[in-house]
Write a protein that holds these residues in place. Sequence first.
Motif, PDB file in Angstrom:
ATOM      1  N   GLY A   7     -11.956-101.642   1.862  1.00 39.98           N
ATOM      2  CA  GLY A   7     -12.209-102.317   0.595  1.00 39.98           C
ATOM      3  C   GLY A   7     -13.549-103.011   0.509  1.00 39.98           C
ATOM      4  N   GLY A   8     -13.908-103.417  -0.710  1.00 39.51           N
ATOM      5  CA  GLY A   8     -15.159-104.125  -0.943  1.00 39.51           C
ATOM      6  C   GLY A   8     -16.321-103.186  -1.127  1.00 39.51           C
ATOM      7  N   MET A   9     -17.501-103.677  -0.773  1.00 36.73           N
ATOM      8  CA  MET A   9     -18.729-102.910  -0.928  1.00 36.73           C
ATOM      9  C   MET A   9     -19.047-102.211   0.387  1.00 36.73           C
ATOM     10  SD  MET A   9     -21.362-102.346  -3.068  1.00 36.73           S
ATOM     11  CE  MET A   9     -21.480-103.756  -4.137  1.00 36.73           C
ATOM     12  N   CYS A  10     -19.154-100.895   0.326  1.00 36.48           N
ATOM     13  CA  CYS A  10     -19.412-100.070   1.512  1.00 36.48           C
ATOM     14  C   CYS A  10     -20.687 -99.274   1.282  1.00 36.48           C
ATOM     15  CB  CYS A  10     -18.251 -99.110   1.752  1.00 36.48           C
ATOM     16  SG  CYS A  10     -16.663 -99.944   1.871  1.00 36.48           S
ATOM     17  N   GLY A  11     -21.556 -99.269   2.279  1.00 33.87           N
ATOM     18  CA  GLY A  11     -22.824 -98.566   2.156  1.00 33.87           C
ATOM     19  C   GLY A  11     -22.854 -97.311   2.996  1.00 33.87           C
ATOM     20  N   LEU A  12     -23.408 -96.257   2.451  1.00 33.92           N
ATOM     21  CA  LEU A  12     -23.652 -95.018   3.183  1.00 33.92           C
ATOM     22  C   LEU A  12     -25.161 -94.848   3.220  1.00 33.92           C
ATOM     23  CD1 LEU A  12     -22.245 -92.657   4.585  1.00 33.92           C
ATOM     24  CD2 LEU A  12     -22.348 -91.426   2.418  1.00 33.92           C
ATOM     25  N   LEU A  13     -25.721 -94.965   4.402  1.00 33.61           N
ATOM     26  CA  LEU A  13     -27.161 -95.029   4.588  1.00 33.61           C
ATOM     27  C   LEU A  13     -27.643 -93.794   5.332  1.00 33.61           C
ATOM     28  CD1 LEU A  13     -29.657 -96.982   4.456  1.00 33.61           C
ATOM     29  CD2 LEU A  13     -28.929 -97.827   6.686  1.00 33.61           C
ATOM     30  N   GLY A  14     -28.801 -93.293   4.952  1.00 34.42           N
ATOM     31  CA  GLY A  14     -29.387 -92.167   5.662  1.00 34.42           C
ATOM     32  C   GLY A  14     -30.608 -91.643   4.951  1.00 34.42           C
ATOM     33  N   PRO A  15     -31.409 -90.844   5.652  1.00 35.50           N
ATOM     34  CA  PRO A  15     -32.625 -90.304   5.052  1.00 35.50           C
ATOM     35  C   PRO A  15     -32.313 -89.204   4.041  1.00 35.50           C
ATOM     36  CG  PRO A  15     -32.304 -89.376   7.237  1.00 35.50           C
ATOM     37  CD  PRO A  15     -31.225 -90.407   7.045  1.00 35.50           C
ATOM     38  N   SER A  16     -33.325 -88.812   3.291  1.00 39.63           N
ATOM     39  CA  SER A  16     -33.188 -87.672   2.372  1.00 39.63           C
ATOM     40  C   SER A  16     -32.747 -86.450   3.169  1.00 39.63           C
ATOM     41  CB  SER A  16     -34.526 -87.365   1.695  1.00 39.63           C
ATOM     42  OG  SER A  16     -34.863 -88.384   0.815  1.00 39.63           O
ATOM     43  N   GLY A  17     -31.799 -85.708   2.631  1.00 40.17           N
ATOM     44  CA  GLY A  17     -31.326 -84.497   3.289  1.00 40.17           C
ATOM     45  C   GLY A  17     -30.267 -84.730   4.346  1.00 40.17           C
ATOM     46  N   GLU A  72     -14.804 -99.521 -14.946  1.00 42.43           N
ATOM     47  CA  GLU A  72     -13.520-100.073 -15.360  1.00 42.43           C
ATOM     48  C   GLU A  72     -12.366 -99.153 -14.987  1.00 42.43           C
ATOM     49  OE1 GLU A  72     -13.423-103.163 -16.483  1.00 42.43           O
ATOM     50  OE2 GLU A  72     -15.603-103.171 -16.360  1.00 42.43           O
ATOM     51  N   GLY A  73     -11.369 -99.702 -14.348  1.00 38.99           N
ATOM     52  CA  GLY A  73     -10.132 -98.981 -14.086  1.00 38.99           C
ATOM     53  C   GLY A  73     -10.094 -98.102 -12.859  1.00 38.99           C
ATOM     54  N   GLY A  74     -11.157 -98.021 -12.107  1.00 35.06           N
ATOM     55  CA  GLY A  74     -11.158 -97.159 -10.933  1.00 35.06           C
ATOM     56  C   GLY A  74     -10.819 -97.910  -9.659  1.00 35.06           C
ATOM     57  N   ARG A  75     -10.144 -97.233  -8.745  1.00 36.62           N
ATOM     58  CA  ARG A  75      -9.875 -97.814  -7.428  1.00 36.62           C
ATOM     59  C   ARG A  75     -11.044 -97.577  -6.488  1.00 36.62           C
ATOM     60  NH1 ARG A  75      -4.600 -95.099  -5.689  1.00 36.62           N
ATOM     61  NH2 ARG A  75      -5.291 -95.848  -3.675  1.00 36.62           N
ATOM     62  N   LEU A  76     -11.807 -96.512  -6.752  1.00 32.41           N
ATOM     63  CA  LEU A  76     -12.971 -96.185  -5.946  1.00 32.41           C
ATOM     64  C   LEU A  76     -14.130 -95.870  -6.879  1.00 32.41           C
ATOM     65  CD1 LEU A  76     -14.430 -95.482  -3.274  1.00 32.41           C
ATOM     66  CD2 LEU A  76     -13.476 -93.179  -3.476  1.00 32.41           C
ATOM     67  N   LEU A  77     -15.215 -96.624  -6.741  1.00 33.35           N
ATOM     68  CA  LEU A  77     -16.432 -96.388  -7.500  1.00 33.35           C
ATOM     69  C   LEU A  77     -17.453 -95.802  -6.534  1.00 33.35           C
ATOM     70  CD1 LEU A  77     -18.328 -96.629  -9.944  1.00 33.35           C
ATOM     71  CD2 LEU A  77     -18.732 -99.014  -9.265  1.00 33.35           C
ATOM     72  N   ILE A  78     -17.903 -94.582  -6.804  1.00 33.76           N
ATOM     73  CA  ILE A  78     -18.869 -93.872  -5.972  1.00 33.76           C
ATOM     74  C   ILE A  78     -20.215 -93.949  -6.688  1.00 33.76           C
ATOM     75  CG2 ILE A  78     -19.492 -91.628  -5.000  1.00 33.76           C
ATOM     76  CD1 ILE A  78     -16.426 -90.989  -5.081  1.00 33.76           C
ATOM     77  N   VAL A  79     -21.195 -94.583  -6.036  1.00 30.49           N
ATOM     78  CA  VAL A  79     -22.510 -94.791  -6.637  1.00 30.49           C
ATOM     79  C   VAL A  79     -23.544 -94.139  -5.730  1.00 30.49           C
ATOM     80  CG1 VAL A  79     -24.139 -96.498  -7.527  1.00 30.49           C
ATOM     81  CG2 VAL A  79     -21.687 -97.006  -7.549  1.00 30.49           C
ATOM     82  N   ASP A  80     -24.134 -93.051  -6.205  1.00 29.92           N
ATOM     83  CA  ASP A  80     -25.050 -92.249  -5.391  1.00 29.92           C
ATOM     84  C   ASP A  80     -26.506 -92.546  -5.732  1.00 29.92           C
ATOM     85  OD1 ASP A  80     -26.120 -90.381  -3.687  1.00 29.92           O
ATOM     86  OD2 ASP A  80     -25.514 -88.646  -4.879  1.00 29.92           O
ATOM     87  N   THR A 103     -15.181-106.564  -6.223  1.00 33.08           N
ATOM     88  CA  THR A 103     -14.051-107.498  -6.138  1.00 33.08           C
ATOM     89  C   THR A 103     -12.766-106.864  -6.660  1.00 33.08           C
ATOM     90  OG1 THR A 103     -14.455-108.488  -8.316  1.00 33.08           O
ATOM     91  CG2 THR A 103     -15.569-109.496  -6.405  1.00 33.08           C
ATOM     92  N   GLN A 104     -12.891-105.774  -7.431  1.00 37.46           N
ATOM     93  CA  GLN A 104     -11.728-105.121  -8.018  1.00 37.46           C
ATOM     94  C   GLN A 104     -11.505-103.712  -7.514  1.00 37.46           C
ATOM     95  OE1 GLN A 104     -12.350-105.348 -12.233  1.00 37.46           O
ATOM     96  NE2 GLN A 104     -12.756-107.534 -12.166  1.00 37.46           N
ATOM     97  N   SER A 105     -12.512-103.101  -6.931  1.00 37.93           N
ATOM     98  CA  SER A 105     -12.451-101.713  -6.496  1.00 37.93           C
ATOM     99  C   SER A 105     -13.187-101.573  -5.169  1.00 37.93           C
ATOM    100  CB  SER A 105     -13.168-100.789  -7.492  1.00 37.93           C
ATOM    101  OG  SER A 105     -12.678-100.933  -8.791  1.00 37.93           O
TER     102      SER A 105
END
Length: 176
Positions: A7-17, A72-80, A103-105
Motif C-alpha cells: 500500500g501507499g506510494m510505490c516507486g519503480l525506478l530504472g533507466p530508459s529501456g 477516483e475509485g481505483g484500488r491501484l493507480l498506475i502512473v508511468d 492515502t486511498q489507493s
Amino acid sequence: VNLTVRGGMCGLLGPSGAGKSTLMRILAMRHEPDGGSIHLGTVDVRRQQDEARSALRYVPQGHDAALHSIAEGGRLLIVDEPRPGLDPAARARFLDRLRDCATQSIVLLSTQTVDEVGELCSWMGIINEGRVVLEGDPRHAIGELHGRIWTREIAKEALPRVQREYAVISTRYEEG
C-alpha cells in the motif's frame, strides 16, 4: 519480473529501456504478458479482467492532466513517467495530488528520477533490463547501495561510453 507492491506510494525506478513502461502497460492490461500471473489482492488480473479494470486506473507515459479524474475509485493507480514540462509550482501540485491518492489507493509510480522516489515513496523497486534488481524501503535500499552507487558529473559527450561501462540509473543535464 517477480514483484509485490504494498500500500501507499510505490516507486519503480530504472533507466530508459529497463522495462518500466512495458511492466506498467502489462499491469494496466494494455499489453499482453508472455506468461505468469498478476494479482490485485484476490483478483486474478488475467482471468478476472472486468473486475480488475474496475479497480485499476492508469496514467500513461507523458500524461498528467487526467490524474485528477482518473484516480477516483481505483484500488491501484498506475502512473508511468508523468509530468513532462511542468513548471515548479505545477510539479508541486501534481506531487501533492499523488500523495493524496496514495492515502486511498496504492500508487505505483514509474520514474527515472531517484529524488522523486526518495521524496514520495515508502517502497521502491529498481528495474534494469526487465529484472527487479533491488526492492524495499527507499531509505533502507539507498543505505544498502552505499559504496555501490555513485553520482558523477561528466561531459555530455562521455555519456554513451559511461552507459556502456556502468549501469546508469538516471541522468540529468545541466546548462553548460
